[in-house]
Write a protein that holds these residues in place. Structure first.
Motif, PDB file in Angstrom:
ATOM      1  N   LYS A  73      24.124 -26.867 -11.705  1.00  0.00           N
ATOM      2  CA  LYS A  73      23.606 -25.625 -11.952  1.00  0.00           C
ATOM      3  C   LYS A  73      22.899 -25.421 -12.136  1.00  0.00           C
ATOM      4  O   LYS A  73      21.700 -24.303 -12.698  1.00  0.00           O
ATOM      5  N   ASN A  74      21.984 -25.384 -10.968  1.00  0.00           N
ATOM      6  CA  ASN A  74      20.632 -25.217 -10.508  1.00  0.00           C
ATOM      7  C   ASN A  74      20.442 -23.671  -9.875  1.00  0.00           C
ATOM      8  O   ASN A  74      21.584 -23.203  -8.941  1.00  0.00           O
ATOM      9  N   LYS A  75      19.821 -22.955 -10.476  1.00  0.00           N
ATOM     10  CA  LYS A  75      19.506 -21.434  -9.975  1.00  0.00           C
ATOM     11  C   LYS A  75      18.401 -21.731  -8.021  1.00  0.00           C
ATOM     12  O   LYS A  75      18.459 -21.006  -7.908  1.00  0.00           O
ATOM     13  N   ASP A  76      17.418 -21.927  -8.914  1.00  0.00           N
ATOM     14  CA  ASP A  76      16.557 -22.961  -7.770  1.00  0.00           C
ATOM     15  C   ASP A  76      16.851 -24.130  -6.982  1.00  0.00           C
ATOM     16  O   ASP A  76      17.729 -24.939  -7.413  1.00  0.00           O
ATOM     17  N   PHE A  77      16.250 -24.127  -6.132  1.00  0.00           N
ATOM     18  CA  PHE A  77      16.318 -25.280  -5.422  1.00  0.00           C
ATOM     19  C   PHE A  77      15.300 -26.108  -5.559  1.00  0.00           C
ATOM     20  O   PHE A  77      14.405 -26.049  -5.607  1.00  0.00           O
ATOM     21  N   VAL A  78      16.138 -27.534  -6.737  1.00  0.00           N
ATOM     22  CA  VAL A  78      15.159 -28.721  -7.001  1.00  0.00           C
ATOM     23  C   VAL A  78      15.231 -29.662  -6.772  1.00  0.00           C
ATOM     24  O   VAL A  78      16.092 -30.487  -6.896  1.00  0.00           O
ATOM     25  N   GLU A  79      13.984 -29.914  -5.300  1.00  0.00           N
ATOM     26  CA  GLU A  79      14.623 -31.311  -4.495  1.00  0.00           C
ATOM     27  C   GLU A  79      14.338 -32.518  -5.357  1.00  0.00           C
ATOM     28  O   GLU A  79      15.513 -33.400  -4.752  1.00  0.00           O
ATOM     29  N   ASN A  80      13.509 -32.284  -6.317  1.00  0.00           N
ATOM     30  CA  ASN A  80      13.654 -33.712  -6.917  1.00  0.00           C
ATOM     31  C   ASN A  80      14.333 -34.544  -7.547  1.00  0.00           C
ATOM     32  O   ASN A  80      14.979 -35.213  -8.148  1.00  0.00           O
ATOM     33  N   ASP A  81      15.552 -33.082  -8.408  1.00  0.00           N
ATOM     34  CA  ASP A  81      16.823 -33.462  -8.598  1.00  0.00           C
ATOM     35  C   ASP A  81      18.332 -33.949  -7.388  1.00  0.00           C
ATOM     36  O   ASP A  81      18.588 -34.215  -7.595  1.00  0.00           O
ATOM     37  N   VAL A  82      17.426 -33.038  -6.559  1.00  0.00           N
ATOM     38  CA  VAL A  82      18.519 -33.479  -5.808  1.00  0.00           C
ATOM     39  C   VAL A  82      18.657 -34.709  -4.782  1.00  0.00           C
ATOM     40  O   VAL A  82      20.151 -35.148  -4.306  1.00  0.00           O
ATOM     41  N   HIS A  83      17.177 -34.726  -4.476  1.00  0.00           N
ATOM     42  CA  HIS A  83      17.081 -36.598  -3.675  1.00  0.00           C
ATOM     43  C   HIS A  83      17.426 -36.936  -4.758  1.00  0.00           C
ATOM     44  O   HIS A  83      17.033 -37.397  -5.598  1.00  0.00           O
ATOM     45  N   GLY A  84      18.845 -37.830  -4.492  1.00  0.00           N
ATOM     46  CA  GLY A  84      19.088 -39.483  -5.087  1.00  0.00           C
ATOM     47  C   GLY A  84      21.112 -38.527  -5.612  1.00  0.00           C
ATOM     48  O   GLY A  84      21.497 -39.966  -6.157  1.00  0.00           O
ATOM     49  N   HIS A  85      21.074 -37.635  -5.708  1.00  0.00           N
ATOM     50  CA  HIS A  85      21.653 -37.155  -6.651  1.00  0.00           C
ATOM     51  C   HIS A  85      23.038 -38.145  -6.507  1.00  0.00           C
ATOM     52  O   HIS A  85      23.051 -37.582  -5.068  1.00  0.00           O
ATOM     53  N   ILE A  86      24.644 -38.238  -7.196  1.00  0.00           N
ATOM     54  CA  ILE A  86      25.226 -38.109  -6.445  1.00  0.00           C
ATOM     55  C   ILE A  86      26.328 -37.702  -7.264  1.00  0.00           C
ATOM     56  O   ILE A  86      26.773 -37.771  -8.018  1.00  0.00           O
ATOM     57  N   LEU A  87      26.995 -37.278  -5.488  1.00  0.00           N
ATOM     58  CA  LEU A  87      28.630 -36.135  -6.406  1.00  0.00           C
ATOM     59  C   LEU A  87      29.724 -36.983  -6.329  1.00  0.00           C
ATOM     60  O   LEU A  87      29.812 -38.156  -4.929  1.00  0.00           O
ATOM     61  N   CYS A  88      31.015 -37.072  -7.086  1.00  0.00           N
ATOM     62  CA  CYS A  88      31.824 -38.471  -6.582  1.00  0.00           C
ATOM     63  C   CYS A  88      32.738 -37.005  -6.560  1.00  0.00           C
ATOM     64  O   CYS A  88      32.520 -36.349  -6.471  1.00  0.00           O
ATOM     65  N   MET A  89      33.531 -37.542  -5.737  1.00  0.00           N
ATOM     66  CA  MET A  89      34.833 -36.762  -4.969  1.00  0.00           C
ATOM     67  C   MET A  89      35.206 -35.583  -5.783  1.00  0.00           C
ATOM     68  O   MET A  89      35.755 -35.047  -5.592  1.00  0.00           O
ATOM     69  N   GLU A  90      35.844 -36.780  -7.161  1.00  0.00           N
ATOM     70  CA  GLU A  90      36.458 -35.153  -7.913  1.00  0.00           C
ATOM     71  C   GLU A  90      35.136 -34.233  -8.252  1.00  0.00           C
ATOM     72  O   GLU A  90      36.201 -33.170  -8.213  1.00  0.00           O
ATOM     73  N   ASP A  91      33.450 -34.701  -8.249  1.00  0.00           N
ATOM     74  CA  ASP A  91      33.370 -33.065  -8.547  1.00  0.00           C
ATOM     75  C   ASP A  91      33.463 -31.787  -7.147  1.00  0.00           C
ATOM     76  O   ASP A  91      33.592 -31.209  -7.299  1.00  0.00           O
ATOM     77  N   VAL A  92      33.279 -33.045  -5.681  1.00  0.00           N
ATOM     78  CA  VAL A  92      33.743 -32.352  -5.078  1.00  0.00           C
ATOM     79  C   VAL A  92      34.774 -31.078  -4.707  1.00  0.00           C
ATOM     80  O   VAL A  92      35.002 -30.634  -4.385  1.00  0.00           O
ATOM     81  N   VAL A  93      36.237 -31.600  -5.363  1.00  0.00           N
ATOM     82  CA  VAL A  93      37.197 -31.514  -5.456  1.00  0.00           C
ATOM     83  C   VAL A  93      36.973 -30.150  -6.607  1.00  0.00           C
ATOM     84  O   VAL A  93      38.275 -29.271  -6.317  1.00  0.00           O
ATOM     85  N   ASN A  94      36.256 -30.201  -7.683  1.00  0.00           N
ATOM     86  CA  ASN A  94      36.183 -29.321  -8.596  1.00  0.00           C
ATOM     87  C   ASN A  94      35.471 -27.898  -7.725  1.00  0.00           C
ATOM     88  O   ASN A  94      36.203 -26.907  -8.369  1.00  0.00           O
TER      89      ASN A  94
END
Length: 305
Positions: free
Chosen positions: A215-236
């Motif tokens: 839910k970031n308005k700006d791109f925050v690389e440090n938050d994004v790198h290594g972040h894990i999305l579950c398949m359920e997150d993608v479906v949502n």
């Protein structure tokens, strides 16, 4: 030594300027991305259209100036191009203009090269490898699957002729399902053999989806790198945004910029591919092809298209 790498993709052109010593990344000086849509309407036109080439030349001129200010000479810029440039009938002519105007030699790499250098880039962001990993790289016109063993060597790789831009074009024509099925049909046996509950994912689609999930308005690389999305997150995300327009995406997520035009296709493609290979989690990396080419220092002849 200061070096630069440019990754010319179907949707974006990326720049990395860094200090490198003995094949290792010491520090990142510049890290830029411009959405130019070089591969827009490629399936219909069969070549780069004028507007896309103009936008891409503007980005490359800006990158050349950034490199000059950073003290990186043209001979220390490694520029590669991928799927759209392999397909476009006028890619050679376009890159001749790039060479003439900016002194930048662009090498169109094959699918095997794209896999190799992307894998090298992903490994930069991994502390250690204690088991085999599988990488998924969704570009604008193609998607690469790359499996690495515990030593970081490629076990297998293959390239699907489908990406976020192509998927968006198919969605706009209400023809995604049939076009996708036709594109992946020759690769179904390979897809069936991808056993990866966790996919390591690079490139703009998954980094954008991770940032949206956060839910970031700006791109925050440090938050994004290594972040894990579950398949359920993608479906949502698909359930929530599958009918959204580029304007809707941009209003809620300003960081998308011009990527708002292709993110719907990238989102639905991520879900569709994830279901095909039975993925449970997507681990996102902000490293990729441009890191790999920069650290390798040159493009091996066997990887030239």
């Amino acid at each position: 030594m200061k070096k630069a790498s440019i990754d010319i993709g179907s949707n974006s052109i990326l720049l990395l300027v860094a200090e490198v010593r003995d094949g290792k990344l010491i520090s990142v000086i510049e890290n830029e991305s411009r959405i130019t849509g070089l591969g827009r309407n490629l399936d219909e036109a069969g070549e780069f259209i004028e507007e896309a080439m103009e936008d891409s030349l503007k980005a490359l001129e800006e990158y050349k100036n950034i490199c000059s200010r950073a003290g990186v000479a043209s001979e220390n810029i490694i520029a590669t191009a991928t799927e759209a440039s392999r397909v476009a009938k006028n890619s050679k002519e376009f890159f001749n203009i790039v060479k003439r105007n900016f002194g930048i030699d662009v090498t169109v790499i094959n699918g095997e090269g794209e896999a190799f250098y992307s894998a090298r880039g992903v490994l930069v962001g991994e502390d250690r490898l204690d088991k085999d990993i599988v990488i998924m790289d969704i570009g604008g016109a193609s998607t690469e699957f790359i499996a690495l063993d515990e030593e970081g060597d490629i076990k297998y790789s293959f390239s699907l002729p489908v990406g976020s831009v192509r998927s968006t074009n198919w969605l706009e024509k209400n023809d995604f399902k049939s076009r996708f099925e036709a594109a992946v049909k020759p690769f179904m046996e390979r897809l069936d053999n991808v056993h990866a509950p966790l996919l390591h994912c690079v490139a703009g689609t998954l980094t954008s989806l991770a940032n949206m999930h956060l839910k970031n308005k700006d791109f925050v690389e440090n938050d994004v790198h290594g972040h894990i999305l579950c398949m359920e997150d993608v479906v949502n995300l698909v359930d929530k945004y599958s009918s959204s327009s580029p304007e809707d995406f941009l209003s809620e997520f300003p960081f998308l910029g011009k990527r708002s035009h292709a993110i719907r296709g990238g989102l639905i493609l991520t879900k569709t591919l994830g279901e095909l290979v039975k993925v449970k989690e997507f681990k996102v990396s902000t490293y990729g092809l441009r890191y790999g080419t920069l650290l390798e220092g040159c493009i091996e002849e066997k990887y030239v298209h």
